[in-house]
Design an enzyme around this catalytic site. Structure first.
Site, PDB file in Angstrom:
ATOM      1  N   ASP A 286       0.815  -1.221   0.000  1.00 32.47           N
ATOM      2  CA  ASP A 286       0.000   0.000   0.000  1.00 32.47           C
ATOM      3  C   ASP A 286       0.848   1.270   0.000  1.00 32.47           C
ATOM      4  OD1 ASP A 286      -2.523   1.383   0.150  1.00 32.47           O
ATOM      5  OD2 ASP A 286      -2.178   1.714   2.280  1.00 32.47           O
TER       6      ASP A 286
ATOM      7  N   SER B 173      -6.596   5.266   0.096  1.00 32.93           N
ATOM      8  CA  SER B 173      -6.946   3.989  -0.526  1.00 32.93           C
ATOM      9  C   SER B 173      -8.438   3.714  -0.360  1.00 32.93           C
ATOM     10  CB  SER B 173      -6.149   2.851   0.114  1.00 32.93           C
ATOM     11  OG  SER B 173      -4.761   3.091   0.033  1.00 32.93           O
TER      12      SER B 173
ATOM     13  N   GLN C 182      -5.287  -1.808  -6.859  1.00 32.86           N
ATOM     14  CA  GLN C 182      -5.857  -0.893  -5.867  1.00 32.86           C
ATOM     15  C   GLN C 182      -6.481   0.308  -6.563  1.00 32.86           C
ATOM     16  OE1 GLN C 182      -3.636   2.150  -3.225  1.00 32.86           O
ATOM     17  NE2 GLN C 182      -3.858   0.367  -1.893  1.00 32.86           N
TER      18      GLN C 182
END
Length: 295
Positions: free
Chosen positions: A211, A236, A286
């Site tokens: 991430d 995110s 993502q």
């Protein structure tokens, strides 16, 4: 193993407070909320604690629902959705202040033989020829607000992460191809003292790192430097990973990333993680909120 890595391992060693209920703490972040990679890794640890050690995760799908409070513990509740002969499925909800902040579904599989093929590893320089974060970040100190570079170094002290080429904050105002690469590994060799069995520990650490930079390629496409220089704000939204082949988080891994699209205040990032000998170990996708501040 440095102190920062030991602190990260302690962070992943969740406290069990009831059957299938775990509690985790948070670490300081570069933004005033819980780092998404941390809550994803902790949720996967919680799920893995309810699955036999010979069934590592092969995929996860997650949604970030609310910003996490770094000053409060996070409670992870695991639902044992299915225990099959080959596959095991778990659902995890992370809760703070009585509200869900994160939701994860993960699937685990017993080892078995099957068809084999993969994309080739893209070219990349030797990671040892690239600057460390401590060597790189001072070059951009005049771009950052006071204290930002120090917070970035502190947040990444457990992970040796090295950019291939200029990071987004080094290319402000210069749109580039929406592709980026980083090499990473833990700052020190891992042992079995964490209490988390391997390969679950390696997979959870890679989930943590996944991430950190995945939306960089979105920023590069538009010549934006990101939150570090204040020309975008973001977070995110969802995160998916597929674990294809064995890996070790304390050995060099190449994270090859690209962005196929951005629209509607959102940007999409796709990543592939390769071992140093060219094995495709992980695929990642993502989507995140990426907005240009008004005024």
């Amino acid at each position: 193993m440095n102190n920062a890595l030991q602190s990260l391992l302690d962070l992943l060693a969740l406290e069990q407070i009831e059957q299938d209920i775990f509690r985790g703490q948070s670490q300081a972040s570069v933004v005033p909320r819980v780092f998404g990679g941390q809550v994803a890794a902790q949720a996967l640890v919680a799920a893995g604690r309810t699955v036999p050690a010979d069934r590592p995760p092969h995929s996860l799908h997650a949604y970030f629902l609310r910003p996490g409070d770094p000053g409060a513990p996070i409670v992870y509740t695991v639902d044992r959705i299915r225990d099959g002969r080959s596959f095991t499925t778990r659902r995890v909800v992370a809760v703070q202040h009585g509200q869900p902040i994160f939701h994860l579904s993960a699937s685990f599989q017993a080892d078995e033989e099957g068809l084999e093929h993969q994309e080739p590893m893209p070219p990349a320089p030797d990671p040892l020829e690239l600057p460390t974060a401590a060597e790189m970040l001072p070059r951009y100190a005049d771009l950052f607000a006071e204290g930002v570079a120090d917070r970035m170094l502190e947040a990444r002290a457990a992970i040796d992460l090295r950019y291939v080429g200029e990071p987004p904050f080094g290319s402000v105002g210069e749109p580039r191809e929406p592709r980026s690469q980083v090499w990473f590994r833990t700052h020190g060799k891992l042992d079995d003292a964490s209490g988390i069995p391997r390969p679950l520990l390696d997979i959870c650490l890679v989930t943590y790192v996944s991430d950190m930079t995945l939306l960089d390629s979105v920023l590069l496409a538009h010549g934006r430097g990101g939150w570090a220089v204040g020309d975008v704000v973001g977070a995110s939204l969802d995160h998916a990973m597929w674990f294809h082949r064995p890996l070790r988080a304390d050995e060099w891994l190449l994270y090859d990333q690209e962005s196929p699209t951005a629209q509607g205040g959102r940007g999409l990032g796709k990543g592939r993680i390769f071992t140093a000998d060219g094995q495709l170990a992980v695929s990642v996708i993502q989507e995140g909120v990426i907005r240009v501040p008004r005024g």
